[in-house]
Design a protein around this motif. Structure first.
Motif, PDB file in Angstrom:
ATOM      1  N   TYR A   1     -65.506 -21.971  93.745  1.00 55.22           N
ATOM      2  CA  TYR A   1     -65.103 -22.998  94.707  1.00 55.22           C
ATOM      3  C   TYR A   1     -64.327 -22.454  95.900  1.00 55.22           C
ATOM      4  O   TYR A   1     -63.340 -23.047  96.351  1.00 55.22           O
ATOM      5  N   GLY A   2     -64.748 -21.305  96.405  1.00 56.98           N
ATOM      6  CA  GLY A   2     -64.133 -20.736  97.600  1.00 56.98           C
ATOM      7  C   GLY A   2     -62.950 -19.833  97.347  1.00 56.98           C
ATOM      8  O   GLY A   2     -62.437 -19.221  98.290  1.00 56.98           O
ATOM      9  N   PHE A   3     -62.503 -19.704  96.098  1.00 53.01           N
ATOM     10  CA  PHE A   3     -61.332 -18.887  95.812  1.00 53.01           C
ATOM     11  C   PHE A   3     -61.596 -17.407  96.079  1.00 53.01           C
ATOM     12  O   PHE A   3     -60.664 -16.649  96.345  1.00 53.01           O
ATOM     13  N   THR A   4     -62.842 -16.995  96.020  1.00 53.16           N
ATOM     14  CA  THR A   4     -63.158 -15.587  96.286  1.00 53.16           C
ATOM     15  C   THR A   4     -62.850 -15.198  97.729  1.00 53.16           C
ATOM     16  O   THR A   4     -62.530 -14.038  98.002  1.00 53.16           O
ATOM     17  N   ASP A   5     -62.922 -16.150  98.650  1.00 57.73           N
ATOM     18  CA  ASP A   5     -62.539 -15.842 100.045  1.00 57.73           C
ATOM     19  C   ASP A   5     -61.051 -15.519 100.119  1.00 57.73           C
ATOM     20  O   ASP A   5     -60.630 -14.614 100.851  1.00 57.73           O
ATOM     21  N   PHE A   6     -60.259 -16.257  99.343  1.00 55.68           N
ATOM     22  CA  PHE A   6     -58.823 -15.980  99.293  1.00 55.68           C
ATOM     23  C   PHE A   6     -58.569 -14.599  98.693  1.00 55.68           C
ATOM     24  O   PHE A   6     -57.752 -13.820  99.213  1.00 55.68           O
ATOM     25  N   LEU A   7     -59.269 -14.276  97.601  1.00 50.28           N
ATOM     26  CA  LEU A   7     -59.094 -12.963  96.982  1.00 50.28           C
ATOM     27  C   LEU A   7     -59.475 -11.847  97.949  1.00 50.28           C
ATOM     28  O   LEU A   7     -58.812 -10.802  98.000  1.00 50.28           O
ATOM     29  N   LYS A   8     -60.526 -12.070  98.731  1.00 51.84           N
ATOM     30  CA  LYS A   8     -60.942 -11.055  99.692  1.00 51.84           C
ATOM     31  C   LYS A   8     -59.865 -10.833 100.741  1.00 51.84           C
ATOM     32  O   LYS A   8     -59.569  -9.682 101.120  1.00 51.84           O
ATOM     33  N   GLU A   9     -59.257 -11.892 101.212  1.00 51.68           N
ATOM     34  CA  GLU A   9     -58.168 -11.768 102.193  1.00 51.68           C
ATOM     35  C   GLU A   9     -56.984 -11.023 101.595  1.00 51.68           C
ATOM     36  O   GLU A   9     -56.390 -10.153 102.243  1.00 51.68           O
ATOM     37  N   GLN A  10     -56.639 -11.359 100.364  1.00 54.53           N
ATOM     38  CA  GLN A  10     -55.535 -10.677  99.689  1.00 54.53           C
ATOM     39  C   GLN A  10     -55.829  -9.188  99.543  1.00 54.53           C
ATOM     40  O   GLN A  10     -54.955  -8.346  99.751  1.00 54.53           O
ATOM     41  N   GLU A  11     -57.054  -8.866  99.203  1.00 52.42           N
ATOM     42  CA  GLU A  11     -57.453  -7.470  99.060  1.00 52.42           C
ATOM     43  C   GLU A  11     -57.375  -6.732 100.394  1.00 52.42           C
ATOM     44  O   GLU A  11     -56.824  -5.632 100.476  1.00 52.42           O
TER      45      GLU A  11
END
Length: 520
Positions: free
Chosen positions: A211-221
Protein backbone atom coordinates in the motif's frame (compact mmCIF):
# COMPACT_ATOMS: atom_id res chain seq x y z
CA UNK A 1 28.69 5.02 8.84
CA UNK A 2 31.15 5.84 11.58
CA UNK A 3 34.73 6.53 10.44
CA UNK A 4 36.13 6.01 13.94
CA UNK A 5 37.54 2.58 14.64
CA UNK A 6 35.69 0.78 17.41
CA UNK A 7 37.14 -2.06 19.46
CA UNK A 8 34.85 -4.29 21.56
CA UNK A 9 36.67 -6.33 24.20
CA UNK A 10 34.90 -9.09 26.11
CA UNK A 11 35.48 -12.44 27.77
CA UNK A 12 32.38 -13.67 25.93
CA UNK A 13 32.54 -13.31 22.15
CA UNK A 14 29.84 -15.42 20.47
CA UNK A 15 30.63 -15.22 16.78
CA UNK A 16 27.58 -17.16 15.54
CA UNK A 17 29.63 -19.86 13.85
CA UNK A 18 28.51 -22.54 16.26
CA UNK A 19 31.65 -22.70 18.39
CA UNK A 20 31.61 -21.74 22.05
CA UNK A 21 32.13 -18.16 23.19
CA UNK A 22 35.70 -17.02 23.78
CA UNK A 23 37.65 -14.16 25.35
CA UNK A 24 38.82 -11.68 22.77
CA UNK A 25 37.84 -8.68 20.66
CA UNK A 26 35.90 -7.46 17.65
CA UNK A 27 37.17 -4.48 15.62
CA UNK A 28 34.73 -2.38 13.59
CA UNK A 29 35.84 0.10 10.97
CA UNK A 30 34.08 1.78 8.02
CA UNK A 31 30.85 -0.13 8.60
CA UNK A 32 32.48 -3.55 8.51
CA UNK A 33 34.09 -6.02 10.85
CA UNK A 34 37.83 -5.56 10.38
CA UNK A 35 39.05 -8.25 12.74
CA UNK A 36 37.89 -10.82 15.29
CA UNK A 37 40.35 -12.57 17.55
CA UNK A 38 41.02 -14.21 20.87
CA UNK A 39 43.37 -12.83 23.47
CA UNK A 40 44.72 -9.28 23.44
CA UNK A 41 44.05 -6.69 20.75
CA UNK A 42 47.06 -6.28 18.42
CA UNK A 43 48.97 -3.12 19.38
CA UNK A 44 48.80 -1.66 15.86
CA UNK A 45 44.99 -1.74 15.97
CA UNK A 46 44.97 0.67 18.93
CA UNK A 47 46.79 3.46 17.11
CA UNK A 48 44.99 6.57 15.84
CA UNK A 49 41.33 7.47 16.34
CA UNK A 50 40.09 4.42 18.23
CA UNK A 51 37.35 3.92 20.80
CA UNK A 52 37.83 0.88 23.02
CA UNK A 53 34.85 -0.56 24.89
CA UNK A 54 35.77 -2.76 27.84
CA UNK A 55 32.70 -5.01 28.10
CA UNK A 56 34.07 -7.49 30.67
CA UNK A 57 31.79 -10.58 30.57
CA UNK A 58 28.98 -9.07 28.52
CA UNK A 59 28.17 -11.27 25.51
CA UNK A 60 29.07 -9.84 22.10
CA UNK A 61 26.91 -11.41 19.34
CA UNK A 62 26.02 -10.78 15.72
CA UNK A 63 22.93 -8.56 15.47
CA UNK A 64 19.65 -10.35 16.13
CA UNK A 65 17.14 -11.00 13.33
CA UNK A 66 13.37 -11.16 13.79
CA UNK A 67 11.99 -12.94 10.73
CA UNK A 68 8.27 -12.38 11.29
CA UNK A 69 7.11 -8.87 12.16
CA UNK A 70 4.23 -6.56 11.30
CA UNK A 71 5.05 -2.88 11.53
CA UNK A 72 1.54 -2.33 10.19
CA UNK A 73 0.14 -3.99 13.31
CA UNK A 74 2.52 -2.17 15.63
CA UNK A 75 1.40 1.19 14.23
CA UNK A 76 -2.26 0.48 15.07
CA UNK A 77 -1.37 0.74 18.76
CA UNK A 78 -0.70 4.47 18.24
CA UNK A 79 -3.05 5.41 15.40
CA UNK A 80 -5.02 8.64 15.66
CA UNK A 81 -6.22 9.94 19.01
CA UNK A 82 -5.57 8.36 22.39
CA UNK A 83 -8.83 7.26 24.03
CA UNK A 84 -7.25 5.18 26.78
CA UNK A 85 -8.45 7.56 29.49
CA UNK A 86 -12.11 7.87 28.50
CA UNK A 87 -14.56 6.24 30.90
CA UNK A 88 -17.99 7.03 29.42
CA UNK A 89 -19.72 7.28 26.05
CA UNK A 90 -20.13 11.04 26.50
CA UNK A 91 -16.44 11.58 27.29
CA UNK A 92 -15.45 9.59 24.22
CA UNK A 93 -17.78 11.47 21.89
CA UNK A 94 -16.47 14.78 23.16
CA UNK A 95 -12.87 13.59 22.69
CA UNK A 96 -13.66 12.67 19.07
CA UNK A 97 -15.16 16.13 18.50
CA UNK A 98 -12.03 17.81 19.82
CA UNK A 99 -9.75 15.56 17.78
CA UNK A 100 -11.77 16.28 14.63
CA UNK A 101 -10.73 19.94 14.79
CA UNK A 102 -7.02 19.06 14.71
CA UNK A 103 -6.88 17.10 11.43
CA UNK A 104 -7.88 17.79 7.80
CA UNK A 105 -11.53 17.29 6.87
CA UNK A 106 -10.75 14.54 4.35
CA UNK A 107 -9.10 12.18 6.82
CA UNK A 108 -10.80 9.40 8.80
CA UNK A 109 -11.06 9.79 12.56
CA UNK A 110 -8.97 7.02 14.08
CA UNK A 111 -8.28 6.31 17.74
CA UNK A 112 -6.48 3.77 19.89
CA UNK A 113 -6.27 2.51 23.47
CA UNK A 114 -9.95 1.96 24.33
CA UNK A 115 -10.05 -0.32 27.39
CA UNK A 116 -12.76 -2.60 26.04
CA UNK A 117 -12.46 -5.09 28.91
CA UNK A 118 -13.57 -2.56 31.53
CA UNK A 119 -15.07 0.45 29.72
CA UNK A 120 -18.40 -0.11 27.95
CA UNK A 121 -19.20 2.62 25.43
CA UNK A 122 -22.89 1.79 25.04
CA UNK A 123 -24.62 3.61 22.21
CA UNK A 124 -21.43 5.24 20.91
CA UNK A 125 -21.56 3.62 17.48
CA UNK A 126 -25.05 4.97 16.85
CA UNK A 127 -24.03 8.45 18.01
CA UNK A 128 -20.93 8.41 15.77
CA UNK A 129 -23.01 7.24 12.81
CA UNK A 130 -25.45 10.09 13.32
CA UNK A 131 -22.81 12.78 13.89
CA UNK A 132 -20.47 11.60 11.12
CA UNK A 133 -22.70 10.13 8.37
CA UNK A 134 -20.05 10.51 5.65
CA UNK A 135 -16.77 10.31 7.57
CA UNK A 136 -15.20 7.12 8.89
CA UNK A 137 -14.64 6.82 12.64
CA UNK A 138 -12.80 3.83 14.14
CA UNK A 139 -11.56 3.59 17.73
CA UNK A 140 -9.42 0.49 18.34
CA UNK A 141 -9.27 -1.32 21.65
CA UNK A 142 -5.95 -1.45 23.49
CA UNK A 143 -5.43 -5.06 22.37
CA UNK A 144 -6.62 -4.42 18.78
CA UNK A 145 -9.06 -7.32 19.03
CA UNK A 146 -12.16 -5.17 18.68
CA UNK A 147 -13.14 -1.57 17.99
CA UNK A 148 -15.93 0.98 17.91
CA UNK A 149 -16.81 2.09 14.39
CA UNK A 150 -19.58 4.07 12.75
CA UNK A 151 -21.77 2.88 9.88
CA UNK A 152 -19.77 4.76 7.24
CA UNK A 153 -16.54 3.06 8.36
CA UNK A 154 -18.20 -0.36 8.15
CA UNK A 155 -19.39 0.43 4.64
CA UNK A 156 -16.10 1.60 3.14
CA UNK A 157 -13.66 -0.65 5.02
CA UNK A 158 -15.89 -3.77 5.02
CA UNK A 159 -15.10 -5.19 8.43
CA UNK A 160 -16.80 -5.12 11.83
CA UNK A 161 -15.78 -5.05 15.51
CA UNK A 162 -16.22 -8.84 15.45
CA UNK A 163 -13.74 -9.22 12.55
CA UNK A 164 -11.21 -6.72 13.84
CA UNK A 165 -7.96 -8.40 12.78
CA UNK A 166 -5.36 -7.31 10.22
CA UNK A 167 -6.50 -9.61 7.41
CA UNK A 168 -9.90 -7.87 7.62
CA UNK A 169 -8.99 -4.26 8.40
CA UNK A 170 -6.24 -4.16 5.77
CA UNK A 171 -8.16 -1.52 3.79
CA UNK A 172 -7.35 1.14 6.36
CA UNK A 173 -3.61 0.46 5.99
CA UNK A 174 -3.43 2.52 2.84
CA UNK A 175 -4.77 5.44 4.89
CA UNK A 176 -2.24 5.40 7.70
CA UNK A 177 0.77 4.07 5.79
CA UNK A 178 0.51 7.13 3.56
CA UNK A 179 -0.01 9.60 6.39
CA UNK A 180 3.56 10.87 6.32
CA UNK A 181 3.46 12.80 9.61
CA UNK A 182 2.20 9.72 11.44
CA UNK A 183 4.32 7.12 9.71
CA UNK A 184 7.65 8.94 10.03
CA UNK A 185 7.17 9.23 13.78
CA UNK A 186 5.99 5.63 14.15
CA UNK A 187 8.77 4.18 12.02
CA UNK A 188 11.40 6.04 14.02
CA UNK A 189 9.85 4.77 17.25
CA UNK A 190 9.76 1.25 15.80
CA UNK A 191 13.44 1.30 14.81
CA UNK A 192 14.36 2.58 18.27
CA UNK A 193 12.36 -0.24 19.88
CA UNK A 194 14.08 -2.87 17.78
CA UNK A 195 17.51 -1.38 18.44
CA UNK A 196 16.82 -1.56 22.19
CA UNK A 197 16.27 -5.31 21.74
CA UNK A 198 19.49 -5.83 19.78
CA UNK A 199 17.58 -6.40 16.54
CA UNK A 200 19.41 -5.16 13.47
CA UNK A 201 17.26 -6.84 10.79
CA UNK A 202 13.62 -7.80 10.38
CA UNK A 203 11.48 -9.56 7.83
CA UNK A 204 8.29 -7.53 7.54
CA UNK A 205 4.98 -8.97 6.37
CA UNK A 206 3.32 -6.50 4.03
CA UNK A 207 -0.14 -7.24 2.66
CA UNK A 208 -0.49 -7.22 -1.14
CA UNK A 209 1.65 -4.35 -2.54
CA UNK A 210 2.31 -2.88 0.94
CA UNK A 211 0.00 0.00 0.00
CA UNK A 212 2.73 2.48 -0.90
CA UNK A 213 4.92 1.87 2.15
CA UNK A 214 7.79 0.75 -0.08
CA UNK A 215 8.11 4.32 -1.39
CA UNK A 216 8.68 5.44 2.19
CA UNK A 217 11.28 2.71 2.71
CA UNK A 218 13.05 3.78 -0.47
CA UNK A 219 13.24 7.37 0.76
CA UNK A 220 14.57 6.23 4.12
CA UNK A 221 17.20 4.13 2.37
CA UNK A 222 18.29 6.90 0.01
CA UNK A 223 18.51 9.45 2.84
CA UNK A 224 20.55 6.98 4.93
CA UNK A 225 18.04 7.16 7.79
CA UNK A 226 17.65 3.45 8.47
CA UNK A 227 19.00 1.94 11.67
CA UNK A 228 17.30 -1.37 10.89
CA UNK A 229 17.64 -3.64 7.86
CA UNK A 230 14.28 -4.52 6.31
CA UNK A 231 13.47 -7.52 4.19
CA UNK A 232 9.79 -7.54 3.32
CA UNK A 233 7.35 -10.11 2.01
CA UNK A 234 4.08 -9.74 0.14
CA UNK A 235 1.16 -11.55 1.79
CA UNK A 236 -1.68 -11.88 -0.75
CA UNK A 237 -4.74 -10.71 1.13
CA UNK A 238 -7.05 -8.38 -0.75
CA UNK A 239 -5.62 -9.46 -4.11
CA UNK A 240 -4.11 -12.64 -5.59
CA UNK A 241 -0.35 -13.13 -5.67
CA UNK A 242 1.29 -10.36 -7.70
CA UNK A 243 4.43 -11.64 -9.45
CA UNK A 244 5.10 -8.41 -11.43
CA UNK A 245 5.10 -6.54 -8.11
CA UNK A 246 7.70 -8.92 -6.70
CA UNK A 247 9.91 -8.47 -9.74
CA UNK A 248 9.59 -4.69 -9.51
CA UNK A 249 10.53 -4.77 -5.81
CA UNK A 250 13.60 -6.93 -6.46
CA UNK A 251 14.72 -4.35 -8.98
CA UNK A 252 13.83 -1.38 -6.77
CA UNK A 253 15.76 -2.61 -3.73
CA UNK A 254 19.20 -3.94 -4.56
CA UNK A 255 21.20 -2.74 -1.55
CA UNK A 256 21.90 -4.25 1.86
CA UNK A 257 19.41 -2.21 3.92
CA UNK A 258 16.10 -3.00 2.19
CA UNK A 259 15.23 -6.07 0.13
CA UNK A 260 12.20 -7.96 -1.18
CA UNK A 261 12.09 -11.46 0.31
CA UNK A 262 9.20 -13.24 -1.44
CA UNK A 263 5.67 -14.17 -0.42
CA UNK A 264 3.86 -15.28 2.73
CA UNK A 265 0.49 -16.83 3.53
CA UNK A 266 -1.46 -18.49 6.35
CA UNK A 267 -2.63 -22.09 6.05
CA UNK A 268 -4.28 -23.34 9.24
CA UNK A 269 -4.85 -21.69 12.63
CA UNK A 270 -4.31 -22.49 16.29
CA UNK A 271 -4.93 -25.95 17.66
CA UNK A 272 -6.65 -24.51 20.74
CA UNK A 273 -9.32 -22.96 18.49
CA UNK A 274 -9.75 -26.15 16.48
CA UNK A 275 -8.43 -24.44 13.37
CA UNK A 276 -5.12 -26.27 13.39
CA UNK A 277 -4.96 -29.02 10.76
CA UNK A 278 -4.03 -32.39 12.35
CA UNK A 279 -2.78 -35.66 10.89
CA UNK A 280 -4.97 -37.54 13.37
CA UNK A 281 -8.37 -36.24 14.54
CA UNK A 282 -8.97 -34.00 17.54
CA UNK A 283 -9.52 -35.95 20.77
CA UNK A 284 -12.92 -37.63 20.91
CA UNK A 285 -13.85 -36.64 17.33
CA UNK A 286 -13.31 -37.69 13.73
CA UNK A 287 -12.44 -34.10 12.77
CA UNK A 288 -8.95 -33.14 11.57
CA UNK A 289 -9.63 -29.40 11.24
CA UNK A 290 -12.64 -27.23 12.01
CA UNK A 291 -12.10 -25.01 8.98
CA UNK A 292 -11.72 -25.59 5.26
CA UNK A 293 -8.25 -24.95 3.82
CA UNK A 294 -7.80 -24.68 0.08
CA UNK A 295 -4.40 -26.34 -0.25
CA UNK A 296 -4.78 -26.57 -4.01
CA UNK A 297 -5.06 -22.78 -4.32
CA UNK A 298 -2.12 -22.35 -1.93
CA UNK A 299 -0.02 -24.74 -3.99
CA UNK A 300 -0.84 -22.90 -7.22
CA UNK A 301 0.46 -19.68 -5.66
CA UNK A 302 3.58 -21.33 -4.26
CA UNK A 303 4.40 -23.02 -7.54
CA UNK A 304 3.91 -19.75 -9.45
CA UNK A 305 6.25 -17.94 -7.07
CA UNK A 306 8.77 -20.78 -7.23
CA UNK A 307 8.77 -20.84 -11.04
CA UNK A 308 9.57 -17.13 -11.01
CA UNK A 309 12.47 -17.49 -8.59
CA UNK A 310 10.71 -16.36 -5.41
CA UNK A 311 10.62 -18.03 -2.02
CA UNK A 312 7.41 -18.65 -0.10
CA UNK A 313 6.82 -18.85 3.64
CA UNK A 314 3.69 -20.72 4.75
CA UNK A 315 2.33 -20.37 8.27
CA UNK A 316 1.46 -23.85 9.58
CA UNK A 317 0.64 -24.83 13.17
CA UNK A 318 -0.80 -28.34 13.14
CA UNK A 319 1.14 -31.44 12.12
CA UNK A 320 -1.31 -31.98 9.26
CA UNK A 321 -0.68 -28.52 7.87
CA UNK A 322 3.10 -28.93 8.18
CA UNK A 323 2.85 -32.28 6.35
CA UNK A 324 0.82 -30.81 3.48
CA UNK A 325 3.07 -27.76 3.19
CA UNK A 326 6.08 -30.05 2.84
CA UNK A 327 4.19 -31.97 0.15
CA UNK A 328 3.81 -28.68 -1.72
CA UNK A 329 7.48 -27.80 -1.35
CA UNK A 330 8.51 -31.27 -2.55
CA UNK A 331 6.85 -30.43 -5.87
CA UNK A 332 8.81 -27.18 -6.22
CA UNK A 333 12.15 -26.79 -7.98
CA UNK A 334 14.86 -28.80 -6.27
CA UNK A 335 18.56 -29.42 -6.67
CA UNK A 336 20.21 -32.37 -4.94
CA UNK A 337 16.91 -32.90 -3.18
CA UNK A 338 16.80 -29.41 -1.64
CA UNK A 339 14.46 -26.58 -2.59
CA UNK A 340 16.15 -24.12 -4.93
CA UNK A 341 14.23 -21.15 -3.48
CA UNK A 342 14.59 -21.14 0.31
CA UNK A 343 11.00 -21.80 1.25
CA UNK A 344 10.02 -21.69 4.90
CA UNK A 345 7.41 -22.74 7.42
CA UNK A 346 6.37 -20.35 10.18
CA UNK A 347 5.22 -21.17 13.74
CA UNK A 348 5.21 -25.02 13.70
CA UNK A 349 3.35 -25.40 16.98
CA UNK A 350 2.82 -29.18 16.71
CA UNK A 351 4.83 -31.37 14.33
CA UNK A 352 5.47 -34.97 13.33
CA UNK A 353 9.07 -36.13 13.81
CA UNK A 354 9.25 -37.78 10.39
CA UNK A 355 8.16 -34.55 8.73
CA UNK A 356 10.92 -32.65 10.52
CA UNK A 357 13.42 -35.11 9.07
CA UNK A 358 11.87 -34.55 5.64
CA UNK A 359 12.05 -30.79 6.20
CA UNK A 360 15.78 -30.99 6.86
CA UNK A 361 16.39 -32.96 3.68
CA UNK A 362 14.33 -30.50 1.64
CA UNK A 363 16.26 -27.52 3.00
CA UNK A 364 13.07 -25.82 4.20
CA UNK A 365 13.75 -23.15 6.82
CA UNK A 366 11.91 -23.13 10.17
CA UNK A 367 10.61 -19.81 11.47
CA UNK A 368 9.82 -20.54 15.11
CA UNK A 369 8.38 -18.30 17.84
CA UNK A 370 10.74 -18.84 20.82
CA UNK A 371 8.68 -16.57 23.09
CA UNK A 372 5.30 -18.17 22.37
CA UNK A 373 5.16 -19.71 25.86
CA UNK A 374 5.10 -16.18 27.31
CA UNK A 375 1.52 -15.56 26.19
CA UNK A 376 -0.49 -17.79 28.53
CA UNK A 377 -0.13 -19.51 31.91
CA UNK A 378 1.06 -23.08 31.73
CA UNK A 379 -2.15 -24.56 33.09
CA UNK A 380 -4.16 -22.89 30.32
CA UNK A 381 -1.86 -24.21 27.59
CA UNK A 382 -1.63 -27.71 29.04
CA UNK A 383 -5.40 -27.80 29.49
CA UNK A 384 -5.91 -26.85 25.84
CA UNK A 385 -3.42 -29.51 24.73
CA UNK A 386 -5.15 -32.22 26.77
CA UNK A 387 -8.53 -31.17 25.38
CA UNK A 388 -7.48 -31.03 21.72
CA UNK A 389 -4.73 -33.62 21.07
CA UNK A 390 -4.39 -35.51 24.34
CA UNK A 391 -1.52 -36.53 26.58
CA UNK A 392 0.15 -38.97 24.18
CA UNK A 393 0.61 -36.43 21.38
CA UNK A 394 1.72 -33.69 23.79
CA UNK A 395 5.33 -34.87 23.45
CA UNK A 396 5.50 -33.44 19.91
CA UNK A 397 4.57 -29.90 20.94
CA UNK A 398 7.20 -27.21 20.17
CA UNK A 399 9.76 -29.84 19.12
CA UNK A 400 12.71 -27.55 18.32
CA UNK A 401 15.19 -30.24 19.42
CA UNK A 402 14.13 -32.52 16.59
CA UNK A 403 14.35 -29.64 14.12
CA UNK A 404 17.99 -28.99 14.97
CA UNK A 405 18.86 -32.69 15.06
CA UNK A 406 17.25 -33.12 11.62
CA UNK A 407 19.45 -30.47 10.04
CA UNK A 408 16.71 -27.85 9.73
CA UNK A 409 17.99 -24.27 9.66
CA UNK A 410 16.09 -22.59 12.48
CA UNK A 411 15.34 -18.86 12.55
CA UNK A 412 13.31 -16.84 15.04
CA UNK A 413 10.31 -14.53 14.86
CA UNK A 414 7.74 -12.99 17.15
CA UNK A 415 4.71 -12.17 14.98
CA UNK A 416 5.28 -8.67 16.42
CA UNK A 417 3.21 -7.00 17.85
CA UNK A 418 1.82 -10.29 19.20
CA UNK A 419 5.13 -10.49 21.05
CA UNK A 420 7.96 -7.94 21.22
CA UNK A 421 11.41 -9.31 20.47
CA UNK A 422 13.22 -10.22 23.70
CA UNK A 423 16.16 -12.61 23.34
CA UNK A 424 16.69 -13.23 27.10
CA UNK A 425 12.99 -14.04 27.44
CA UNK A 426 13.25 -16.41 24.49
CA UNK A 427 16.12 -18.22 26.23
CA UNK A 428 14.00 -18.61 29.35
CA UNK A 429 11.16 -20.21 27.40
CA UNK A 430 12.86 -22.10 24.55
CA UNK A 431 15.98 -23.30 26.40
CA UNK A 432 14.43 -23.63 29.84
CA UNK A 433 11.02 -24.86 28.71
CA UNK A 434 9.31 -22.61 31.27
CA UNK A 435 5.91 -20.95 31.15
CA UNK A 436 5.74 -17.37 32.53
CA UNK A 437 5.12 -18.52 36.09
CA UNK A 438 8.07 -20.96 36.13
CA UNK A 439 7.72 -24.35 37.76
CA UNK A 440 8.42 -27.63 36.00
CA UNK A 441 9.71 -27.30 32.42
CA UNK A 442 7.30 -28.31 29.67
CA UNK A 443 8.61 -30.88 27.17
CA UNK A 444 12.18 -30.28 28.31
CA UNK A 445 13.32 -32.93 25.84
CA UNK A 446 12.26 -30.65 22.98
CA UNK A 447 14.22 -27.56 24.01
CA UNK A 448 17.26 -26.04 22.29
CA UNK A 449 20.69 -25.44 23.75
CA UNK A 450 21.56 -21.80 24.42
CA UNK A 451 24.20 -21.65 21.67
CA UNK A 452 21.72 -23.16 19.21
CA UNK A 453 19.09 -20.56 20.01
CA UNK A 454 21.54 -17.66 19.72
CA UNK A 455 22.69 -19.04 16.38
CA UNK A 456 19.04 -19.18 15.25
CA UNK A 457 18.52 -15.53 16.26
CA UNK A 458 21.66 -14.50 14.32
CA UNK A 459 23.03 -16.66 11.52
CA UNK A 460 19.74 -18.54 11.12
CA UNK A 461 17.87 -15.30 10.59
CA UNK A 462 20.35 -14.04 8.01
CA UNK A 463 20.26 -17.40 6.21
CA UNK A 464 16.48 -17.05 6.11
CA UNK A 465 16.91 -13.65 4.45
CA UNK A 466 19.57 -14.88 2.05
CA UNK A 467 22.14 -12.56 3.61
CA UNK A 468 24.41 -15.03 5.40
CA UNK A 469 27.30 -14.20 3.08
CA UNK A 470 27.34 -10.63 4.44
CA UNK A 471 25.79 -10.91 7.92
CA UNK A 472 24.93 -13.31 10.73
CA UNK A 473 28.42 -14.11 12.04
CA UNK A 474 31.27 -12.05 13.41
CA UNK A 475 33.88 -12.48 10.68
CA UNK A 476 36.33 -10.09 9.02
CA UNK A 477 34.81 -8.47 5.96
CA UNK A 478 31.20 -8.89 7.01
CA UNK A 479 28.91 -5.92 7.65
CA UNK A 480 29.08 -4.73 11.24
CA UNK A 481 25.75 -5.61 12.83
CA UNK A 482 26.39 -6.42 16.50
CA UNK A 483 24.36 -6.85 19.68
CA UNK A 484 25.71 -7.01 23.24
CA UNK A 485 23.86 -8.70 26.10
CA UNK A 486 24.40 -7.09 29.49
CA UNK A 487 25.35 -10.30 31.34
CA UNK A 488 27.11 -13.58 30.70
CA UNK A 489 24.10 -15.64 29.63
CA UNK A 490 26.28 -18.78 29.37
CA UNK A 491 26.81 -18.72 33.14
CA UNK A 492 23.52 -17.23 34.31
CA UNK A 493 20.70 -19.39 35.63
CA UNK A 494 18.00 -19.89 32.99
CA UNK A 495 15.36 -19.17 35.63
CA UNK A 496 16.84 -15.66 36.02
CA UNK A 497 17.49 -15.04 32.33
CA UNK A 498 14.67 -12.51 31.92
CA UNK A 499 16.72 -10.01 33.98
CA UNK A 500 19.27 -9.68 31.16
CA UNK A 501 19.13 -6.62 28.90
CA UNK A 502 20.67 -5.52 25.64
CA UNK A 503 23.42 -3.03 26.45
CA UNK A 504 24.67 -2.08 22.98
CA UNK A 505 23.44 -2.37 19.40
CA UNK A 506 25.45 -1.60 16.27
CA UNK A 507 23.87 -1.57 12.81
CA UNK A 508 26.00 -1.09 9.70
CA UNK A 509 28.91 0.04 11.86
CA UNK A 510 26.91 2.68 13.75
CA UNK A 511 26.03 2.56 17.42
CA UNK A 512 22.22 2.83 17.36
CA UNK A 513 21.46 1.94 20.98
CA UNK A 514 23.16 1.92 24.36
CA UNK A 515 21.63 0.93 27.67
CA UNK A 516 21.30 4.14 29.65
CA UNK A 517 21.02 6.34 26.59
CA UNK A 518 24.54 7.29 25.66
CA UNK A 519 24.52 10.16 23.19
CA UNK A 520 25.79 9.04 19.79
Amino acid sequence: MSEQKLVLKSTQIFDGSGRQSFAGYVIVEAGKIKAVGSGDVPREELAGDVEVMELEDQVVCPGFVDVHTFFTGYAIFHIGMDVSQVTTTEECLEAVRKYEKTIPDNRPLFGHGWKADTIKLDGLEELLSKEYPSRAVILFSEHRDTCVMNAFAREIYQFTPETCYPESYYRIMREYLNDRDFIEKEWKRYMELMASRGVTAVKEMGFDDFYGFTDFLKEQEEKDLLSLRVSFMSQPNGDPINIPYGKAMKEKFRGDMVRFSGYNRMTDGTIASGKGDLLEPYEGTDIHCYQEIDYQAIEEEVRLADENGFRYSLHAQGDGAVHKVLDIYERCQREDGRCVNRHGITDMEFTDAKDLERMGKLGVTAEIYPQIMSLDPGEVVKGNIKRTIGEERKQYYWNRRKMVDSGVVVSCGTDLPLMITDIPESIYHSCGGFFPEGGEPFNKQNTMALEELLKAWTWGGQYNLGMEDKLGTLEPGKLADIAVLSENVFQKSVEDMRDVKVSLTICNGRIVYTLGGRTI
